[in-house]
Design a protein around this motif. Sequence first.
Motif, PDB file in Angstrom:
ATOM      1  N   TYR A 111       0.837  -1.205   0.000  1.00 49.05           N
ATOM      2  CA  TYR A 111       0.000   0.000   0.000  1.00 49.05           C
ATOM      3  C   TYR A 111       0.872   1.256   0.000  1.00 49.05           C
ATOM      4  O   TYR A 111       0.684   2.175  -0.814  1.00 49.05           O
ATOM      5  N   ASP A 112       1.849   1.311   0.898  1.00 56.87           N
ATOM      6  CA  ASP A 112       2.703   2.495   1.010  1.00 56.87           C
ATOM      7  C   ASP A 112       3.576   2.685  -0.224  1.00 56.87           C
ATOM      8  O   ASP A 112       3.776   3.818  -0.702  1.00 56.87           O
ATOM      9  N   ASN A 201      -9.545 -10.550  -6.639  1.00 60.23           N
ATOM     10  CA  ASN A 201      -9.770 -11.904  -6.147  1.00 60.23           C
ATOM     11  C   ASN A 201      -8.657 -12.493  -5.303  1.00 60.23           C
ATOM     12  O   ASN A 201      -8.884 -13.484  -4.617  1.00 60.23           O
ATOM     13  N   ASP A 202      -7.445 -11.944  -5.385  1.00 63.41           N
ATOM     14  CA  ASP A 202      -6.393 -12.529  -4.552  1.00 63.41           C
ATOM     15  C   ASP A 202      -6.130 -11.633  -3.340  1.00 63.41           C
ATOM     16  O   ASP A 202      -6.615 -10.508  -3.250  1.00 63.41           O
ATOM     17  N   ILE A 203      -5.376 -12.156  -2.393  1.00 64.82           N
ATOM     18  CA  ILE A 203      -5.183 -11.424  -1.135  1.00 64.82           C
ATOM     19  C   ILE A 203      -4.355 -10.168  -1.364  1.00 64.82           C
ATOM     20  O   ILE A 203      -4.556  -9.150  -0.688  1.00 64.82           O
ATOM     21  N   PHE A 204      -3.415 -10.216  -2.305  1.00 68.21           N
ATOM     22  CA  PHE A 204      -2.639  -9.016  -2.616  1.00 68.21           C
ATOM     23  C   PHE A 204      -3.547  -7.850  -3.009  1.00 68.21           C
ATOM     24  O   PHE A 204      -3.218  -6.676  -2.773  1.00 68.21           O
ATOM     25  N   GLY A 241       3.034  -1.762 -10.686  1.00 65.83           N
ATOM     26  CA  GLY A 241       4.432  -1.345 -10.739  1.00 65.83           C
ATOM     27  C   GLY A 241       5.210  -1.790  -9.517  1.00 65.83           C
ATOM     28  O   GLY A 241       6.382  -2.181  -9.608  1.00 65.83           O
ATOM     29  N   ALA A 242       4.558  -1.735  -8.337  1.00 62.43           N
ATOM     30  CA  ALA A 242       5.225  -2.185  -7.115  1.00 62.43           C
ATOM     31  C   ALA A 242       5.548  -3.670  -7.185  1.00 62.43           C
ATOM     32  O   ALA A 242       6.605  -4.115  -6.709  1.00 62.43           O
ATOM     33  N   GLY A 246       9.863  -5.430  -8.165  1.00 60.83           N
ATOM     34  CA  GLY A 246      10.579  -6.321  -7.250  1.00 60.83           C
ATOM     35  C   GLY A 246      11.039  -5.643  -5.979  1.00 60.83           C
ATOM     36  O   GLY A 246      11.707  -6.276  -5.147  1.00 60.83           O
ATOM     37  N   ASP A 247      10.648  -4.376  -5.792  1.00 57.55           N
ATOM     38  CA  ASP A 247      11.125  -3.640  -4.607  1.00 57.55           C
ATOM     39  C   ASP A 247      10.615  -4.275  -3.313  1.00 57.55           C
ATOM     40  O   ASP A 247      11.377  -4.460  -2.364  1.00 57.55           O
TER      41      ASP A 247
END
Length: 563
Positions: A111-112, A201-204, A241-242, A246-247
């Motif tokens: 989120y951040d 649909n996924d937890i992410f 993008g996050a 791969g950050d």
Amino acid sequence: RATCPTRADVAPPAPGDDARTGGPAVSLPRHAHDDAVNAMMARCERILGVLQEQAAGDDGAAPRSAAGAPCDRQDTVFANSYVDLGRVTVVGFDFDYTLVTYNDELLSLIYDMALKRLVDKCQYPVEILSDLVGTFDPKFSIRGLAVDRETGWICHLSYTHKTTVAWEGREKVSLQTLLKEYNGKRALRPSERKKRLKPLNDIFSMAECCLVADTIQWFKDRTIPFFPRSVVTDVLGSIGGAHISGDFHRIVAANPEKYFEPQSHLADMLRSLKSSGKKLLFVSNSPFWYVDAGMKYAIGEDWRDIWDAVIVSAGKPNFYTDDARPFREVSSVTGRIKFKKIDELMPGEVYCEGSIKELTRCFSVVRDAADGPNREDLKFDHAGGGLLLSPSILYIGDSLFADLVDAKREFGWTTATVCPELRDELEVQRGDAYVVSEQTIHLLLQVLRRVQGIFGTRARTEEDRQVLDGLERCVSECRDRQNGMLGNTFGSVFRARYQPSLFASSIRRYCDLYMSSVECLRYYSPEHRFYPEDSRLLSHEPLLDGSECWDIDDTLWDFDPDM
């Protein structure tokens, strides 16, 4: 635990007593002229009062179980169809939220990071950072929602695609506004749904959902004009993008103890499957260096020794549909990709990309017949062939449409999904307050049916409609209380108000098994046979289970014949 009241429990009130003043759980409406209806209402109130008293006197003790069995329903593997693990020769696993489970710190991190990308890449006001960084709310969103690209609404859909509730920012959308936007209905036409609704649909995607709502609310609170489609596009792009950068993977890999939940039984469960003669297949979309860090934390340095094949950067769902991608070997030392042709997947090595077509060519499965007579059907020797295109493959993942739908629909695999939310919901549902609420709903619906039987086929009077409306309001209030017990804005992941949710419907359609954690499998033999608890599809079919929503005809109601 509240139980079914007996006739003695619901004795009629003493002469002169008013049933409505004796502390009933619910005050039900009365009919202006129909004494039979009013008698039914009074009796129902007394029954609900008894339920409340029983719940208040319960000690809340948790149920015990036999040794080696699931201690309660939270550890149960639930079945939507018949599954014989004895016929399963290969068990495949996803990585994220399947073999490993994250705590809320990960979603807060995503989120951040996405919020910062909104400022850096999309030129959002820098003030939004100081207001929203660190404010991810895990209690706002659930899986199975959808975001309307045109309005920015977060919608909870039933299995009929009806929008049962929608939120604009952190404000609930009124029914009038919802109907106006959707042309007098709660649902969009199929062609519109595909264009407007983005499934979450996924937890992410819970971080995605929360950031869309918070960004829109931030603009509304400051009366800053905004175009909802642009906000949704920007947020989805920033979340994507996050992930792609791969950050956050690097941060998590460097601090696994901060982000991963402990999985103390995972290694033993996997070894039990392995020792039973089953092949174990690891298929993840994540890169090797990331899954290596996670699996070393979850199992140990030798985690690859358990697996017969390890596939990373698989690119699901394209892994199921692309027939032109060969496997490439990944160096387990340097992480660099090698260039030789792959004709066989070897245990202990790591491979990336690939496809089902290549998997059937490169992954050999040989299974001897099980001990005992009449099991000749379990003899397999399908090197490079059709066994991998059959129900003898069980694949377990968390993302329905990335992991499981094509595996089930295109290749006939047996599929299982991991729903971490299941554990929390079952914990709430075993509580007396929830049980009483569910029994109250069941009872009120029975009363609604019986009252209409009393009214018969006559045209409804204003008094008739007031009674029915009042009872329906009581049911709705019980539903609201149940949602409140679950501790989030949208209620159950598996129900959208009165109906199964679209997410639950997808689980029923595409998943043979579902569970709160893969560790639940430790309670079952590798040859366990699963049977669905309720295989009914339509309401007229007999219900033969031991539901706590008892039948009032069997236990409670003994009306006079003229009632």
